[in-house]
Design an enzyme around this catalytic site. Sequence first.
Site, mmCIF file in Angstrom:
data_model
loop_
_atom_site.group_PDB
_atom_site.id
_atom_site.type_symbol
_atom_site.label_atom_id
_atom_site.label_comp_id
_atom_site.label_asym_id
_atom_site.label_seq_id
_atom_site.Cartn_x
_atom_site.Cartn_y
_atom_site.Cartn_z
ATOM 1 N N SER A 164 0.797 -1.129 -0.092
ATOM 2 C CA SER A 164 -0.120 0.074 0.033
ATOM 3 C C SER A 164 0.757 1.149 -0.052
ATOM 4 O O SER A 164 2.045 1.145 0.649
ATOM 5 C CB SER A 164 -0.612 -0.239 1.166
ATOM 6 N N TYR A 176 -2.377 -1.305 10.473
ATOM 7 C CA TYR A 176 -2.148 -1.465 8.963
ATOM 8 C C TYR A 176 -1.074 -1.143 8.234
ATOM 9 O O TYR A 176 -0.483 -1.728 7.377
ATOM 10 C CB TYR A 176 -3.546 -0.811 8.298
HETATM 11 P P1 NAP Z 1 -11.458 -5.786 -0.493
HETATM 12 O O1 NAP Z 1 -12.378 -5.248 -1.656
HETATM 13 O O2 NAP Z 1 -11.969 -5.942 0.655
HETATM 14 O O3 NAP Z 1 -10.894 -7.141 -0.907
HETATM 15 C C1 NAP Z 1 -9.973 -8.051 -0.048
HETATM 16 C C2 NAP Z 1 -10.486 -9.516 -0.199
HETATM 17 O O4 NAP Z 1 -9.673 -10.304 0.890
HETATM 18 C C3 NAP Z 1 -11.921 -9.624 0.469
HETATM 19 O O5 NAP Z 1 -12.722 -10.478 -0.219
HETATM 20 C C4 NAP Z 1 -11.643 -10.079 1.693
HETATM 21 O O6 NAP Z 1 -12.957 -10.820 2.362
HETATM 22 C C5 NAP Z 1 -10.544 -10.957 1.741
HETATM 23 N N1 NAP Z 1 -10.060 -11.466 3.070
HETATM 24 C C6 NAP Z 1 -10.041 -10.770 4.098
HETATM 25 N N2 NAP Z 1 -9.536 -11.611 5.098
HETATM 26 C C7 NAP Z 1 -9.022 -12.657 4.611
HETATM 27 C C8 NAP Z 1 -8.396 -13.800 5.086
HETATM 28 N N3 NAP Z 1 -8.091 -13.885 6.188
HETATM 29 N N4 NAP Z 1 -8.267 -14.770 4.277
HETATM 30 C C9 NAP Z 1 -8.563 -14.682 3.024
HETATM 31 N N5 NAP Z 1 -9.247 -13.698 2.319
HETATM 32 C C10 NAP Z 1 -9.275 -12.564 3.235
HETATM 33 O O7 NAP Z 1 -10.035 -4.975 -0.436
HETATM 34 P P2 NAP Z 1 -9.067 -4.539 -1.497
HETATM 35 O O8 NAP Z 1 -9.067 -3.011 -1.843
HETATM 36 O O9 NAP Z 1 -9.303 -5.372 -2.690
HETATM 37 O O10 NAP Z 1 -7.664 -5.127 -0.808
HETATM 38 C C11 NAP Z 1 -6.855 -6.037 -1.406
HETATM 39 C C12 NAP Z 1 -5.411 -5.775 -1.066
HETATM 40 O O11 NAP Z 1 -5.209 -4.355 -1.444
HETATM 41 C C13 NAP Z 1 -5.297 -5.664 0.393
HETATM 42 O O12 NAP Z 1 -4.194 -6.342 0.927
HETATM 43 C C14 NAP Z 1 -5.150 -4.195 0.675
HETATM 44 O O13 NAP Z 1 -4.550 -3.855 2.031
HETATM 45 C C15 NAP Z 1 -4.511 -3.316 -0.426
HETATM 46 N N6 NAP Z 1 -4.782 -2.276 -0.579
HETATM 47 C C16 NAP Z 1 -6.106 -1.599 -1.034
HETATM 48 C C17 NAP Z 1 -6.174 -0.025 -1.240
HETATM 49 C C18 NAP Z 1 -7.456 0.469 -1.518
HETATM 50 O O14 NAP Z 1 -7.659 1.448 -1.603
HETATM 51 N N7 NAP Z 1 -8.559 -0.499 -1.868
HETATM 52 C C19 NAP Z 1 -5.032 0.821 -1.037
HETATM 53 C C20 NAP Z 1 -4.040 -0.105 -0.683
HETATM 54 C C21 NAP Z 1 -3.555 -1.131 -0.495
HETATM 55 P P3 NAP Z 1 -13.870 -10.275 3.409
HETATM 56 O O15 NAP Z 1 -14.557 -8.982 2.567
HETATM 57 O O16 NAP Z 1 -14.727 -11.076 3.908
HETATM 58 O O17 NAP Z 1 -13.143 -9.494 4.564
#
Ligand code: NAP
Length: 274
Positions: A164, A176
Amino acid sequence: MVHASLIAAFNLSGRRAVVTGAGSGIGRAAAIILGRAGASVLALDIDAAGLAETKALASRTSDIASDTASDTALETTSGATSGTAFDVAVVDVSDFAAVEAALGTGHFDVVVNAAGIMAPDSLAATGGAQWDRVLAVNLTGCFNVLKCAVPHMSGPASVIQISSMMGHRGLAFPAYTATKGAVLALTRQLAGELGPRGIRVNSVSPGMILTGMTRDHLAQAEHRDQITERTPLRKVGAAEDIGYAVLYLASDLSAFVTGTDILVDGGLTSVINL
Ligand code: NAP
């Protein structure tokens, strides 16, 4: 909009990819894009319904339409589907035994660690249980997947970890941020350890991307406007924007790239201290 033929040109046919967090957002986009490039995919997530939706989207014949109004923006327009295997498994990545059962002794050419959870709290508001859970998912989850997958990998291969922009800056949210900084450090270290085996290890650091993680925050106009006004490209990102960086790092176009990080943030990190 990126046409399917451009994605297919990356040509991952014959490659096997495992993608965590594939039931939503960035993991979903990465899994679908890798599949469209010809890889066979094992998609993992804790959310069974999200995984089922991802599998349905992956089976569509479509272009990738970038539409930040939706975090499931992989719309159908035209193009060709790869027809390769797209398997799913419900797994909590923090559970080593569950990861081990899902991956088995399978050979993977591409590993994408995208599963993650947010903890939008200050140090004062962060309890021990919350700290432990965020580390267990965001950091130990990466370790568990790598521990199970890497022994069965052989070069050329590529590991891509989703960090991130918060891993680069001290903006907020200590638990985080700590996990995302640790992912950057782990990526650099493993690049050195695994490079001689032909396994490249890189990370992608998203800025503000519209996904399940950020949907509620960005639904508030003042929050969304604040982000877009500070971002040089004047918009929030879409999950596919990160998926395309993953595609590059998974492909032979990045054959001499390891131990590094690609910020995909519309320029926000570059100006955040101004
Ligand atoms: P997201 O839409 O919430 O997708 C994350 C997925 O991971 C969800 O389906 C979630 O399930 C699943 N998950 C959570 N805990 C888990 C576990 N213990 N085992 C397996 N799967 C699990 O979020 P995203 O934004 O796509 O995030 C993806 C990655 O990008 C993350 O590492 C996040 O930190 C990073 N990121 C995102 C952003 C942003 O702006 N969106 C920015 C920087 C970094 P649940 O929904 O049931 O929890």
